[in-house]
Design an enzyme around this catalytic site. Structure first.
Site, mmCIF file in Angstrom:
data_model
loop_
_atom_site.group_PDB
_atom_site.id
_atom_site.type_symbol
_atom_site.label_atom_id
_atom_site.label_comp_id
_atom_site.label_asym_id
_atom_site.label_seq_id
_atom_site.Cartn_x
_atom_site.Cartn_y
_atom_site.Cartn_z
ATOM 1 C CG ASP A 115 -1.725 1.178 1.402
ATOM 2 O OD1 ASP A 115 -2.420 1.386 0.321
ATOM 3 O OD2 ASP A 115 -2.202 1.835 2.381
ATOM 4 C CG ASP A 156 -1.735 7.262 0.207
ATOM 5 O OD1 ASP A 156 -0.666 7.882 0.058
ATOM 6 O OD2 ASP A 156 -2.568 7.170 -0.288
ATOM 7 C CG ASP A 180 -2.424 2.436 6.502
ATOM 8 O OD1 ASP A 180 -3.248 3.216 6.766
ATOM 9 O OD2 ASP A 180 -2.391 2.069 5.218
#
Length: 247
Positions: free
Chosen positions: A22, A24, A197
């Site tokens: 991922d 961001d 995250d």
């Protein structure tokens, strides 16, 4: 894709290795989509006060897992569509210089280099659109990018709509599957690691061989602990961070 089996024992996993990331709050300590909106407001490219307020609302919806991505993309591409190709690309270069470049941190680069040095194929899989993320992936040295694809109108410029399956939630699994299929591969034929995250990425975390909760939100941190997944804090020291690649 390369394998890591040249000198390995017969019992080793000789499948090609795929490292998925991922973007961001995983490789970057910020949300590039949100920051692009803030940047366009500061630059006067959109109605600053109203845009900033709506941008924050969409960001909270994303964190809550309730985001209508089609509505968000129409909103988030407003400045891009209004500016047109030349001015939009110039604005993006300023955004990369002033916002993204200072946010790129050594631990994230080191993680990418660890995977790169052992011959893994690196792929960023992000729910942020391709216009914003393509040059970010290039800055990080990652060739392969699966991002939200933007539809173009008759003039060849973006029209605010999504092209194909967006890389959000289960869409990330779909897009990785399609990417593998283009290379004559399927999930059982590759060893996959995914860093994320957010619980928005739970579908892909559950699909891969090695899920790594990276700078995780509180819900994902708790879930990772309960399932025995590795927790990796790239941007803050943590007793759970080993510094070693997951296997």
């Amino acid at each position: 894709m390369n394998t890591s089996c040249a000198d390995s024992a017969p019992s080793s996993d000789c499948r090609p290795r795929l490292a998925l990331f991922d973007l961001d709050h995983t490789l970057l300590p910020l949300d590039s989509d949100y920051e692009w909106g803030q940047f366009t407001a500061r630059e006067g490219l959109v109605d600053g006060e109203a845009y900033t307020r709506r941008n924050a609302e969409f960001f909270e919806q994303y964190r809550a897992g309730t985001l209508d991505l089609h509505a968000y993309i129409l909103f988030a591409t407003e400045a891009i569509r209004k500016l047109g190709p030349q001015a939009a690309h110039a604005a993006r270069e300023r955004f990369l210089r002033d916002v993204i470049a200072p946010a790129i941190q050594a631990p994230a680069l080191a993680l990418l280099e660890q995977h790169r040095s052992q011959g893994d194929t690196l792929v960023i899989v992000t729910a942020t659109n391709e216009f914003i993320t393509r040059p970010i992936a290039a800055r990080l040295g990652v060739e392969h990018l699966l991002a939200v694809q933007l539809q173009r109108d008759g003039s060849g410029w973006y029209n605010g709509l999504i092209d194909g399956v967006p890389t959000l939630r289960e869409g990330k699994v779909h897009r990785v599957q399609a990417w593998l299929g283009e290379r004559g591969l399927d999930w059982p034929q590759v060893h996959t690691t995914f860093y994320s995250d957010s619980t928005n990425d739970l579908a892909l975390l559950e699909k891969v061989d090695v899920p790594v909760a990276t700078n995780p939100d509180p819900h994902l941190r708790q879930l990772a602990r309960s399932r025995g997944w590795q927790v990796l804090d790239l941007f803050e020291p943590s007793p759970e961070t080993t510094g070693d690649l997951p296997t």
